[in-house]
Design a protein around this motif. Structure first.
Motif, PDB file in Angstrom:
ATOM      1  N   GLU A 153      15.894 -12.472  -1.413  1.00  0.00           N
ATOM      2  CA  GLU A 153      14.672 -12.954  -0.769  1.00  0.00           C
ATOM      3  C   GLU A 153      13.738 -11.824  -0.334  1.00  0.00           C
ATOM      4  O   GLU A 153      12.731 -12.071   0.336  1.00  0.00           O
ATOM      5  CB  GLU A 153      15.028 -13.805   0.454  1.00  0.00           C
ATOM      6  N   THR A 154      14.041 -10.603  -0.713  1.00  0.00           N
ATOM      7  CA  THR A 154      13.193  -9.466  -0.356  1.00  0.00           C
ATOM      8  C   THR A 154      11.781  -9.633  -0.930  1.00  0.00           C
ATOM      9  O   THR A 154      11.615 -10.032  -2.081  1.00  0.00           O
ATOM     10  CB  THR A 154      13.800  -8.156  -0.915  1.00  0.00           C
ATOM     11  N   LYS A 155      10.764  -9.310  -0.137  1.00  0.00           N
ATOM     12  CA  LYS A 155       9.395  -9.326  -0.645  1.00  0.00           C
ATOM     13  C   LYS A 155       9.200  -8.161  -1.611  1.00  0.00           C
ATOM     14  O   LYS A 155       9.701  -7.058  -1.373  1.00  0.00           O
ATOM     15  CB  LYS A 155       8.388  -9.230   0.512  1.00  0.00           C
ATOM     16  N   LEU A 156       8.424  -8.411  -2.676  1.00  0.00           N
ATOM     17  CA  LEU A 156       8.297  -7.409  -3.740  1.00  0.00           C
ATOM     18  C   LEU A 156       6.869  -6.896  -3.879  1.00  0.00           C
ATOM     19  O   LEU A 156       5.911  -7.673  -3.902  1.00  0.00           O
ATOM     20  CB  LEU A 156       8.730  -8.020  -5.076  1.00  0.00           C
ATOM     21  N   LEU A 157       6.764  -5.569  -4.008  1.00  0.00           N
ATOM     22  CA  LEU A 157       5.509  -4.918  -4.361  1.00  0.00           C
ATOM     23  C   LEU A 157       5.738  -4.183  -5.672  1.00  0.00           C
ATOM     24  O   LEU A 157       6.557  -3.257  -5.728  1.00  0.00           O
ATOM     25  CB  LEU A 157       5.084  -3.914  -3.283  1.00  0.00           C
ATOM     26  N   VAL A 158       5.049  -4.588  -6.721  1.00  0.00           N
ATOM     27  CA  VAL A 158       5.156  -3.917  -8.012  1.00  0.00           C
ATOM     28  C   VAL A 158       3.964  -2.970  -8.152  1.00  0.00           C
ATOM     29  O   VAL A 158       2.803  -3.404  -8.092  1.00  0.00           O
ATOM     30  CB  VAL A 158       5.174  -4.927  -9.171  1.00  0.00           C
ATOM     31  N   LEU A 159       4.231  -1.692  -8.326  1.00  0.00           N
ATOM     32  CA  LEU A 159       3.172  -0.698  -8.424  1.00  0.00           C
ATOM     33  C   LEU A 159       2.754  -0.580  -9.885  1.00  0.00           C
ATOM     34  O   LEU A 159       3.502  -0.074 -10.728  1.00  0.00           O
ATOM     35  CB  LEU A 159       3.662   0.650  -7.890  1.00  0.00           C
ATOM     36  N   HIS A 160       1.549  -1.068 -10.189  1.00  0.00           N
ATOM     37  CA  HIS A 160       1.104  -1.097 -11.583  1.00  0.00           C
ATOM     38  C   HIS A 160      -0.409  -1.086 -11.650  1.00  0.00           C
ATOM     39  O   HIS A 160      -1.090  -1.713 -10.818  1.00  0.00           O
ATOM     40  CB  HIS A 160       1.660  -2.345 -12.283  1.00  0.00           C
ATOM     41  N   GLU A 161      -0.930  -0.401 -12.654  1.00  0.00           N
ATOM     42  CA  GLU A 161      -2.382  -0.243 -12.780  1.00  0.00           C
ATOM     43  C   GLU A 161      -3.128  -1.548 -13.057  1.00  0.00           C
ATOM     44  O   GLU A 161      -4.345  -1.619 -12.886  1.00  0.00           O
ATOM     45  CB  GLU A 161      -2.693   0.760 -13.896  1.00  0.00           C
ATOM     46  N   SER A 162      -2.388  -2.594 -13.465  1.00  0.00           N
ATOM     47  CA  SER A 162      -3.037  -3.876 -13.757  1.00  0.00           C
ATOM     48  C   SER A 162      -3.283  -4.712 -12.504  1.00  0.00           C
ATOM     49  O   SER A 162      -3.912  -5.769 -12.574  1.00  0.00           O
ATOM     50  CB  SER A 162      -2.181  -4.697 -14.730  1.00  0.00           C
ATOM     51  N   GLY A 163      -2.808  -4.252 -11.362  1.00  0.00           N
ATOM     52  CA  GLY A 163      -2.968  -5.012 -10.129  1.00  0.00           C
ATOM     53  C   GLY A 163      -4.432  -5.244  -9.783  1.00  0.00           C
ATOM     54  O   GLY A 163      -5.252  -4.334  -9.877  1.00  0.00           O
ATOM     55  N   GLU A 164      -4.756  -6.466  -9.394  1.00  0.00           N
ATOM     56  CA  GLU A 164      -6.141  -6.782  -9.029  1.00  0.00           C
ATOM     57  C   GLU A 164      -6.506  -6.212  -7.662  1.00  0.00           C
ATOM     58  O   GLU A 164      -7.673  -5.941  -7.388  1.00  0.00           O
ATOM     59  CB  GLU A 164      -6.346  -8.300  -9.032  1.00  0.00           C
ATOM     60  N   LYS A 165      -5.500  -6.044  -6.819  1.00  0.00           N
ATOM     61  CA  LYS A 165      -5.732  -5.476  -5.494  1.00  0.00           C
ATOM     62  C   LYS A 165      -5.029  -4.120  -5.390  1.00  0.00           C
ATOM     63  O   LYS A 165      -4.040  -3.863  -6.076  1.00  0.00           O
ATOM     64  CB  LYS A 165      -5.164  -6.395  -4.405  1.00  0.00           C
ATOM     65  N   SER A 166      -5.549  -3.280  -4.516  1.00  0.00           N
ATOM     66  CA  SER A 166      -4.830  -2.055  -4.167  1.00  0.00           C
ATOM     67  C   SER A 166      -3.888  -2.379  -3.017  1.00  0.00           C
ATOM     68  O   SER A 166      -4.071  -3.396  -2.328  1.00  0.00           O
ATOM     69  CB  SER A 166      -5.798  -0.950  -3.750  1.00  0.00           C
ATOM     70  N   LEU A 167      -2.902  -1.546  -2.809  1.00  0.00           N
ATOM     71  CA  LEU A 167      -1.951  -1.791  -1.729  1.00  0.00           C
ATOM     72  C   LEU A 167      -2.664  -1.857  -0.376  1.00  0.00           C
ATOM     73  O   LEU A 167      -2.294  -2.633   0.498  1.00  0.00           O
ATOM     74  CB  LEU A 167      -0.889  -0.688  -1.735  1.00  0.00           C
ATOM     75  N   GLU A 168      -3.720  -1.056  -0.241  1.00  0.00           N
ATOM     76  CA  GLU A 168      -4.468  -1.035   1.013  1.00  0.00           C
ATOM     77  C   GLU A 168      -5.196  -2.351   1.284  1.00  0.00           C
ATOM     78  O   GLU A 168      -5.557  -2.645   2.427  1.00  0.00           O
ATOM     79  CB  GLU A 168      -5.495   0.112   1.006  1.00  0.00           C
TER      80      GLU A 168
END
Length: 246
Positions: free
Chosen positions: A165-180
């Motif tokens: 159930e861990t929340k996931l952040l996938v670091l990828h250039e296709s992301g529509e949003k930045s982590l910030e």
């Protein structure tokens, strides 16, 4: 300057105000580093216990301390896991070392589809042991009382099972949003995993599997970072966004 750290397990017998002697390789290392009588050093067990002590005496493989303080340091929330795809040239090892310095709690070595490096058979056991030693060394350098755990996932399905159930952040250039740009409330959780792909990037099948598992696919700023860099930068940002050390 922060007091140097040495590993010793267990620390149960230590009592504040009393003497405590530790021996073996870590004590030898302390004497090689020329610890002096009256100097403060810390002993940690790798599981959160920290003993602050004043050196009373030292020999070749034995150091005696007067125990000044003994605490169990809390686990930071949210707990952070770095899922690091295996990478060539030691970039995966660089990644887990620097991630340890910025506070990661667990590391998973991931056999992603485009990873050139393969851990099979006895190599998997040997490499996991090597990674654990790297995590221990990095923890010591960073003066941490906890050593991150290490595990292996042989593919995306196995990885998602381990993360639960861990929340996931996938670091990828296709992301529509930045982590910030992720809303602050998203970080109010118990566990977050940051997933970093190999040199060749993630496949569409992997991205789809992560998205179906509820992952946020995000960019880090406006540049494409190496596998050895992305996780550390992202962890630092998550520390800030979540108020992890406030």
């Amino acid at each position: 300057m922060t007091a140097p750290v040495y590993f010793h397990e267990p620390l149960d017998a230590a009592q504040i105000g009393e003497l405590f002697t530790f021996t073996g390789a870590e004590a030898h290392h302390a004497t090689v580093m020329r610890v002096q009588t009256g100097e403060e050093i810390h002993l940690v067990d790798g599981k959160g216990t920290r003993l602050k002590g004043e050196v009373v005496s030292s020999a070749e493989k034995s150091v005696t301390l007067k125990v000044l303080n003994l605490v169990i340091e809390p686990v930071a929330k949210p707990q952070l896991t770095l899922v690091q795809a295996l990478a060539k040239g030691g970039r995966d090892e660089q990644a887990i070392e620097s991630a340890t310095e910025v506070g990661v709690d667990a590391v998973i070595a991931w056999q992603s589809q485009r990873a050139i490096v393969k851990w099979e058979g006895k190599k998997q056991v040997k490499q996991l042991e090597k990674w654990l030693n790297l995590l221990k060394s990095a923890s010591k350098q960073a003066r941490r009382s906890r050593i991150p755990s290490v595990a292996y996932a042989g593919g995306t399905k196995e990885l998602l099972t381990k993360l639960g159930e861990t929340k996931l952040l996938v670091l990828h250039e296709s992301g529509e949003k930045s982590l910030e740009e992720i809303e602050t409330a998203w970080f109010e959780t118990e566990k977050i995993a940051l997933i970093v792909g190999p040199e060749g990037g993630l496949t569409e099948a992997e991205l789809t599997a992560f998205a179906q598992a509820g992952a946020q696919i995000v960019r880090i700023g406006n540049t494409v970072m190496r596998s050895s860099t992305a996780g550390t930068v992202a962890i630092a940002l998550v520390n800030y966004r979540s108020g992890r050390y406030n």
